[in-house]
Structures are given as C-alpha cells and as structure tokens.
Scaffold this active site. Structure first.
Site, PDB file in Angstrom:
ATOM      1  N   ASP A  34       1.937   5.014  -0.228  1.00 48.54           N
ATOM      2  CA  ASP A  34       1.189   6.199   0.203  1.00 48.54           C
ATOM      3  C   ASP A  34       1.042   7.203  -0.934  1.00 48.54           C
ATOM      4  O   ASP A  34       1.651   7.069  -1.989  1.00 48.54           O
ATOM      5  CB  ASP A  34       1.913   6.875   1.371  1.00 48.54           C
ATOM      6  CG  ASP A  34       2.041   5.969   2.580  1.00 48.54           C
ATOM      7  OD1 ASP A  34       1.184   5.079   2.740  1.00 48.54           O
ATOM      8  OD2 ASP A  34       3.003   6.145   3.355  1.00 48.54           O
ATOM      9  N   ARG A  64       0.846  -1.200   0.000  1.00 53.13           N
ATOM     10  CA  ARG A  64       0.000   0.000   0.000  1.00 53.13           C
ATOM     11  C   ARG A  64       0.873   1.237   0.000  1.00 53.13           C
ATOM     12  O   ARG A  64       1.075   1.876   1.042  1.00 53.13           O
ATOM     13  CB  ARG A  64      -0.922  -0.009   1.213  1.00 53.13           C
ATOM     14  CG  ARG A  64      -1.924  -1.149   1.214  1.00 53.13           C
ATOM     15  CD  ARG A  64      -2.853  -1.089   2.409  1.00 53.13           C
ATOM     16  NE  ARG A  64      -3.656   0.134   2.420  1.00 53.13           N
ATOM     17  CZ  ARG A  64      -4.618   0.381   3.298  1.00 53.13           C
ATOM     18  NH1 ARG A  64      -4.898  -0.501   4.245  1.00 53.13           N
ATOM     19  NH2 ARG A  64      -5.311   1.503   3.239  1.00 53.13           N
ATOM     20  N   ARG A 104      10.062   6.205   5.478  1.00 51.99           N
ATOM     21  CA  ARG A 104      10.204   7.659   5.549  1.00 51.99           C
ATOM     22  C   ARG A 104      10.634   8.116   6.942  1.00 51.99           C
ATOM     23  O   ARG A 104      11.392   9.089   7.078  1.00 51.99           O
ATOM     24  CB  ARG A 104       8.895   8.327   5.134  1.00 51.99           C
ATOM     25  CG  ARG A 104       8.592   8.148   3.645  1.00 51.99           C
ATOM     26  CD  ARG A 104       7.138   8.428   3.309  1.00 51.99           C
ATOM     27  NE  ARG A 104       6.747   9.775   3.674  1.00 51.99           N
ATOM     28  CZ  ARG A 104       5.486  10.201   3.678  1.00 51.99           C
ATOM     29  NH1 ARG A 104       4.500   9.358   3.361  1.00 51.99           N
ATOM     30  NH2 ARG A 104       5.205  11.439   4.006  1.00 51.99           N
ATOM     31  N   TYR A 132      12.606  -0.877  -0.619  1.00 49.78           N
ATOM     32  CA  TYR A 132      12.274   0.510  -0.908  1.00 49.78           C
ATOM     33  C   TYR A 132      13.568   1.319  -1.011  1.00 49.78           C
ATOM     34  O   TYR A 132      14.558   1.026  -0.328  1.00 49.78           O
ATOM     35  CB  TYR A 132      11.404   1.113   0.193  1.00 49.78           C
ATOM     36  CG  TYR A 132       9.942   0.750   0.124  1.00 49.78           C
ATOM     37  CD1 TYR A 132       9.050   1.529  -0.611  1.00 49.78           C
ATOM     38  CD2 TYR A 132       9.440  -0.360   0.796  1.00 49.78           C
ATOM     39  CE1 TYR A 132       7.704   1.212  -0.679  1.00 49.78           C
ATOM     40  CE2 TYR A 132       8.091  -0.692   0.729  1.00 49.78           C
ATOM     41  CZ  TYR A 132       7.234   0.099  -0.012  1.00 49.78           C
ATOM     42  OH  TYR A 132       5.894  -0.210  -0.087  1.00 49.78           O
TER      43      TYR A 132
END
Length: 255
Positions: free
Chosen positions: A52, A50, A197, A110
């Site tokens: 963002d 998912r 993040r 990521y």
C-alpha cells in the site's frame, strides 16, 4: 524472449504503493520507466505483492519479459542509474518462462515496526509507528500468536480488493523487542488488504487492555471488522521476506 526476475528494495514513503496508478506515482511505474530505458522497449513488471501507499519493502521480487540482450548481471547497475535512490535493484536472474513473481510465490513475511519510546526519533519518521506509552512485548506476543493457523481473516481486512476467499494460513505471528523497537513478524501463504496493519492494531488493543489475547479467536470467528483493533499506520510496515521454489530468489537482504 527472456524472463528476468529482480530482487529489489524500496522506501515507500514517496509512493502510492507498488501498483501502477492512474494519477499517483507508484513503485512499479517508476521501476518500469527505468527498465524501459535500459532495455530499449516498453517494460511491464509483475510484483510479488501489492504494498500500500507508504509501505516499504526490504526484500521484494518482480519479474518482466524482454527481448533485450543486456547481460543479466549488468541489469541492477544499469537500472539503478535511471531510478530514484529510494528504489534499489539488488540482483537480477534469468528465470523459467512460466515464472510469475506473485503467482509463483509460496509465502511472504511482513514486519511491522513500532518505535516504543517516550521521545520521538527523527530517523524513524515514516519508518516506524511512534508509540510513547511503554508496551508489554510479552503480552503482545501472546496476542500475536492467536492469529497463527488457518482461519477466515475477514475480521482483520479492509474493503478494497475483491477476493474469492478470506481464508489464509499464518505460519507464525510473533512480537520481539530490540531496545526501543518492537517488531511484529507475520508469515503467511497470502495476505488480505490491510491485514497485517489490522493484526498490529488488534495486538496493540490487547496491550492497551481493550481486549484479551484470548478474545482474538472469537473475533476471527465473528468475521466482524469492528471488533478488532484499528488499522495501524502504513509507515511501520515492511515486506521483509519471500519464498519461491527457485531458491536464488529466497531469503532476506541484510541492510
């Protein structure tokens, strides 16, 4: 009924994340609309994660079930003619009936990109976090490595989704410089909401001298989100690699 897996990539700037939203446009909704036109029936996709709002994917896997008999090798071209140019289906495969893009995913990588230069670059707007003060990538890499291993990552997550456990395993978390572009790459068996993040923000705090890399294990042990760094902006984050038992779906796409 066939189960089809897609390998795709997207620029997430214009979208409110992957997941279908009630009032905002999403990547999944846009892709499903194109697939429905191609297959002649309503299509629902399952994505591998998912992402963002504003987050990108250089390598993303989704799957859907269909009664359509369209040859699998024709699906990418057919779908791409019905979706915007910032979403591209690269490949399609018929997969096992029980394959699920998120449930079958073993691990994901990521990459967070920071444009570290005194002068902005218009080609990195919404695609990398502009940071004008010179950053020490060696110190940042030392801080990033502190996140490796199996830990409770509650201190680097935002409240947003309910999960049974905040324990995850990070296989590697490293920082490298390529000219003016810094890349933080993190691979794990799962990620919490805003986890990458928040890790990036914490590594930046270390670079700014607001904490030591060696402080990070204690921050993780505390589970206290306020002790870690801020959540870095979404535009610098990319899903860059996924792993499955079906090796056809593994790897990265060079762009």
């Amino acid at each position: 009924m066939r189960n089809i897996a897609l390998v795709l990539m997207y620029n997430g700037t214009a979208y409110h994340g992957w997941q279908v939203q009630k009032t905002e446009i999403s990547v999944a909704e846009t892709l499903e609309r194109g697939l429905s036109m191609v297959c002649g029936e309503k299509i629902k996709c399952v994505g591998c994660g998912r992402t963002d709002a504003g987050v990108h994917a250089e390598y993303y896997v989704a799957n859907f079930h269909t009664n359509s008999r369209i040859p699998v090798e024709r699906i990418p071209f057919a779908v791409n003619t019905h979706i915007p140019e910032d979403i591209v289906v690269r490949r399609a495969f018929e997969v096992a009936e029980d394959f699920n893009a998120i449930g079958s995913c073993i691990k994901k990588e990521y990459t967070y990109r920071i444009y570290n230069s005194r002068i902005k670059n218009p080609f990195y707007v919404h695609r990398a976090y502009f940071y004008p003060k010179r950053l020490d990538e060696t110190l940042m890499d030392r801080a990033a490595r502190m996140f490796e291993g199996t830990h409770d990552f509650a201190a680097v997550r935002s409240v947003g989704t309910n999960v049974k456990s905040t324990v995850r395993t990070i296989y590697y978390c490293r920082v490298e410089r390529r000219g003016e572009l810094l890349e933080l790459k993190v691979c794990a068996n799962g990620f919490l909401y805003n986890m990458v993040r928040a890790i990036t923000g914490t590594v930046l705090y270390a670079a700014e001298g607001k904490l030591l890399p060696e402080d990070i294990p204690a921050i993780l042990d505390s589970g206290n989100r306020t002790l870690a760094g801020p959540t870095a902006p979404p535009g610098g984050l990319y899903l860059t690699r996924v792993w499955y038992e079906d090796e056809r779906l593994n790897g990265t796409d060079e762009i």
